[in-house]
Design a protein around this motif. Structure first.
Motif, PDB file in Angstrom:
ATOM      1  N   UNK A 141       0.793  -1.222   0.000  1.00 51.67           N
ATOM      2  CA  UNK A 141       0.000   0.000   0.000  1.00 51.67           C
ATOM      3  C   UNK A 141       0.821   1.265   0.000  1.00 51.67           C
ATOM      4  N   UNK A 142       2.142   1.126  -0.091  1.00 47.02           N
ATOM      5  CA  UNK A 142       3.027   2.291  -0.094  1.00 47.02           C
ATOM      6  C   UNK A 142       3.377   2.676  -1.532  1.00 47.02           C
ATOM      7  N   UNK A 143       4.159   3.734  -1.682  1.00 45.40           N
ATOM      8  CA  UNK A 143       4.466   4.271  -3.005  1.00 45.40           C
ATOM      9  C   UNK A 143       5.958   4.214  -3.279  1.00 45.40           C
ATOM     10  N   UNK A 144       6.378   3.494  -4.336  1.00 40.86           N
ATOM     11  CA  UNK A 144       7.790   3.492  -4.706  1.00 40.86           C
ATOM     12  C   UNK A 144       8.138   4.756  -5.490  1.00 40.86           C
ATOM     13  N   UNK A 145       9.229   5.393  -5.135  1.00 38.96           N
ATOM     14  CA  UNK A 145       9.695   6.600  -5.825  1.00 38.96           C
ATOM     15  C   UNK A 145      11.058   6.294  -6.431  1.00 38.96           C
ATOM     16  N   UNK A 146      11.150   6.180  -7.753  1.00 38.38           N
ATOM     17  CA  UNK A 146      12.424   5.807  -8.368  1.00 38.38           C
ATOM     18  C   UNK A 146      13.459   6.921  -8.291  1.00 38.38           C
ATOM     19  N   UNK A 147      14.695   6.521  -8.064  1.00 36.32           N
ATOM     20  CA  UNK A 147      15.847   7.431  -8.118  1.00 36.32           C
ATOM     21  C   UNK A 147      16.762   6.881  -9.209  1.00 36.32           C
ATOM     22  N   UNK A 148      16.698   7.442 -10.419  1.00 34.82           N
ATOM     23  CA  UNK A 148      17.432   6.857 -11.545  1.00 34.82           C
ATOM     24  C   UNK A 148      18.933   7.100 -11.470  1.00 34.82           C
ATOM     25  N   UNK A 149      19.687   6.149 -11.996  1.00 29.07           N
ATOM     26  CA  UNK A 149      21.124   6.296 -12.177  1.00 29.07           C
ATOM     27  C   UNK A 149      21.436   6.050 -13.656  1.00 29.07           C
ATOM     28  N   UNK A 150      22.667   6.328 -14.068  1.00 31.63           N
ATOM     29  CA  UNK A 150      23.008   6.190 -15.485  1.00 31.63           C
ATOM     30  C   UNK A 150      24.408   5.628 -15.655  1.00 31.63           C
ATOM     31  N   UNK A 151      24.666   5.101 -16.857  1.00 28.73           N
ATOM     32  CA  UNK A 151      25.969   4.528 -17.159  1.00 28.73           C
ATOM     33  C   UNK A 151      27.063   5.581 -17.125  1.00 28.73           C
ATOM     34  N   UNK A 152      26.701   6.841 -17.420  1.00 22.44           N
ATOM     35  CA  UNK A 152      27.692   7.925 -17.407  1.00 22.44           C
ATOM     36  C   UNK A 152      28.352   8.069 -16.038  1.00 22.44           C
ATOM     37  N   UNK A 153      27.618   7.693 -14.978  1.00 17.57           N
ATOM     38  CA  UNK A 153      28.153   7.757 -13.611  1.00 17.57           C
ATOM     39  C   UNK A 153      28.368   6.359 -13.034  1.00 17.57           C
ATOM     40  N   UNK A 154      28.543   5.373 -13.934  1.00 23.50           N
ATOM     41  CA  UNK A 154      28.754   3.984 -13.511  1.00 23.50           C
ATOM     42  C   UNK A 154      27.611   3.462 -12.648  1.00 23.50           C
ATOM     43  N   UNK A 155      26.418   4.023 -12.873  1.00 22.27           N
ATOM     44  CA  UNK A 155      25.196   3.616 -12.167  1.00 22.27           C
ATOM     45  C   UNK A 155      25.298   3.820 -10.652  1.00 22.27           C
ATOM     46  N   UNK A 156      26.142   4.739 -10.233  1.00 22.81           N
ATOM     47  CA  UNK A 156      26.191   5.096  -8.818  1.00 22.81           C
ATOM     48  C   UNK A 156      25.145   6.174  -8.544  1.00 22.81           C
ATOM     49  N   UNK A 157      24.608   6.175  -7.345  1.00 27.39           N
ATOM     50  CA  UNK A 157      23.597   7.154  -6.977  1.00 27.39           C
ATOM     51  C   UNK A 157      24.270   8.291  -6.215  1.00 27.39           C
ATOM     52  N   UNK A 158      23.805   9.507  -6.449  1.00 31.65           N
ATOM     53  CA  UNK A 158      24.388  10.664  -5.766  1.00 31.65           C
ATOM     54  C   UNK A 158      23.471  11.155  -4.655  1.00 31.65           C
ATOM     55  N   UNK A 159      24.062  11.872  -3.705  1.00 31.83           N
ATOM     56  CA  UNK A 159      23.287  12.465  -2.618  1.00 31.83           C
ATOM     57  C   UNK A 159      22.265  13.439  -3.184  1.00 31.83           C
ATOM     58  N   UNK A 160      22.660  14.209  -4.191  1.00 30.67           N
ATOM     59  CA  UNK A 160      21.746  15.192  -4.791  1.00 30.67           C
ATOM     60  C   UNK A 160      20.547  14.509  -5.437  1.00 30.67           C
ATOM     61  N   UNK A 161      20.777  13.375  -6.103  1.00 28.74           N
ATOM     62  CA  UNK A 161      19.675  12.637  -6.727  1.00 28.74           C
ATOM     63  C   UNK A 161      18.647  12.221  -5.681  1.00 28.74           C
ATOM     64  N   UNK A 162      19.127  11.748  -4.563  1.00 28.45           N
ATOM     65  CA  UNK A 162      18.233  11.285  -3.502  1.00 28.45           C
ATOM     66  C   UNK A 162      17.528  12.463  -2.835  1.00 28.45           C
ATOM     67  N   UNK A 163      18.286  13.487  -2.523  1.00 30.38           N
ATOM     68  CA  UNK A 163      17.711  14.639  -1.816  1.00 30.38           C
ATOM     69  C   UNK A 163      16.603  15.297  -2.622  1.00 30.38           C
ATOM     70  N   UNK A 164      16.737  15.325  -3.937  1.00 32.62           N
ATOM     71  CA  UNK A 164      15.750  15.989  -4.785  1.00 32.62           C
ATOM     72  C   UNK A 164      14.412  15.263  -4.815  1.00 32.62           C
ATOM     73  N   UNK A 165      14.382  14.017  -4.346  1.00 27.10           N
ATOM     74  CA  UNK A 165      13.147  13.237  -4.391  1.00 27.10           C
ATOM     75  C   UNK A 165      12.534  13.006  -3.016  1.00 27.10           C
TER      76      UNK A 165
END
Length: 394
Positions: A141-165
């Motif tokens: 019953x909860x909501x998934x919120x995707x935080x996309x990553x890309x090959x340009x950054x070796x699919x690593x997630x950044x703090x800014x990506x997470x904070x913005x969501x």
């Protein structure tokens, strides 16, 4: 008398009808109906469970160990898990109150989600990711919120990506490193940088570390080993990948006592306990399985190096995965969608891969190839992939 099959009276929950069947299984089922197929589609080791592990299970049956175990699992196994996590990953757990043996890591993911999330809560999910995360969140019953990553950054997630969501409904985050499907890893520095944000916003961390042992270039760093994160982390892992025990269905969750108690409550009503004979097999793997594991890791590293190099030579851009046993090459240069590429590769060259979009929107333009196949099969597969890519230029 002839009866007509109708759907009258069938009442399904909206949560179930709203989720799609697994995209991985669709391609696996299609490939299984065809001849001369090389399957790089399913994330399963090609190694057989080591004999001493199988023998431990057989011996438990011979001794008549066929009754239920404690809901949380046999104490010897929980103690072995605690020792292993402490020795290998520097994370300390009380086997009596902070570890629950589950029916595979998959059940562990479900337990964590249901124990923490309420309807209306949001959870950040780093994508591309394992296909079950979002559906299980929706079933809760909860909501998934995707935080996309890309090959340009070796699919690593950044703090800014997470904070913005982040919103006032964000309650948790799902991290999965080494990652399925990208093979991306998250090092200590990146985790430490992220930890400040997670602590500031009081997020629960679901850390799926099922591929932890399969780290090829640097040792895996557990989320729970980072200062300030142990008390908010639910660590999920198991025996399927690193010990070649997929069919045994044994996993575990390790977490602070209150989280472990909540997950145990769900587990005892839904599963009772993991298979008794499988638990004894897992105990043997955990205590005497290091040599075979190291041999598998060495083999996977060799296959990774060969396979990624061959994909690049075939004309597909591909980052070097630091862990797991997947390559996630880009197929954008072909002009095909990931679905089109995967389907045509299967039909025209008899190689089964998984289209990247099934792992989240960020996976579009990629395919997932498991290199947990024999070297001889990988050699044939890359020849066929190269021939297919070349045919698209004509």
């Amino acid at each position: 008398m002839t009866t007509t099959n109708t759907n009258h009276g069938v009442k399904l929950s909206q949560a179930v009808t709203s989720i799609e069947p697994s995209g991985i299984r669709r391609f696996f089922d299609l490939a299984s109906s065809m001849d001369n197929i090389i399957s790089l589609g399913v994330g399963e080791p090609d190694f057989v469970t080591p004999w001493n592990v199988r023998e431990a299970s057989i011996h438990s049956l011979e001794r008549g160990m066929t009754a239920y175990t404690a809901n949380a699992g046999i104490m010897e196994l929980r103690e072995a898990i605690a020792t292993y996590l402490d020795t290998r990953f520097n994370t300390t757990y009380d086997p009596a109150s902070e570890i629950v043996v589950t029916v595979g890591a998959s059940e562990g993911i479900d337990l964590a989600i249901r124990a923490v999330l309420d309807p209306g809560d949001e959870i950040l999910i780093v994508e591309p990711c394992f296909v079950s995360y979002a559906p299980l969140v929706k079933l809760a019953g909860a909501t998934p919120v995707p935080v996309p990553t890309s090959m340009q950054n070796n699919f690593e997630v950044s703090v800014a990506d997470i904070e913005s969501r982040l919103t006032d409904k964000t309650k948790a985050i799902m991290l999965s490193f080494p990652n399925n499907p990208t093979g991306a890893v998250m090092g200590r520095k990146s985790l430490e940088d992220l930890s400040h944000l997670l602590i500031k916003h009081d997020l629960v961390v679901f850390s799926d570390e099922i591929y932890a042992e399969l780290s090829y270039d640097e040792g895996h760093v557990s989320t729970a080993a980072i200062d300030g994160l142990w008390e908010r982390t639910i660590l999920i892992s198991g025996f399927s990948k690193s010990f070649a025990m997929t069919g045994w269905r044994v996993g575990y969750v390790a977490a602070p006592e209150e989280y472990a108690k909540a997950m145990l409550k769900i587990h005892q009503y839904s599963m009772m306990c993991a298979s008794t004979m499988a638990q004894y097999a897992a105990l043997e793997a955990m205590t005497n399985g290091q040599v075979e594991m190291d041999e598998m890791i060495t083999s996977y590293r060799q296959r990774r190096n060969f396979f990624v190099k061959s994909l690049r030579e075939a004309g597909l851009s591909c980052h070097t995965p630091g862990g797991a046993f997947y390559a996630f090459p880009s197929i954008r240069s072909t002009g095909l969608s990931s679905e089109e590429f995967a389907e045509r590769l299967l039909l025209e060259q008899r190689v089964a891969v998984v289209p990247g979009h099934v792992f989240g929107e960020g996976g579009e333009g990629h395919i997932r190839c498991s290199y947990a196949a024999s070297m001889s099969q990988l050699e044939i597969a890359v020849e066929r992939i190269a021939a297919f890519v070349k045919s698209l230029d004509k």
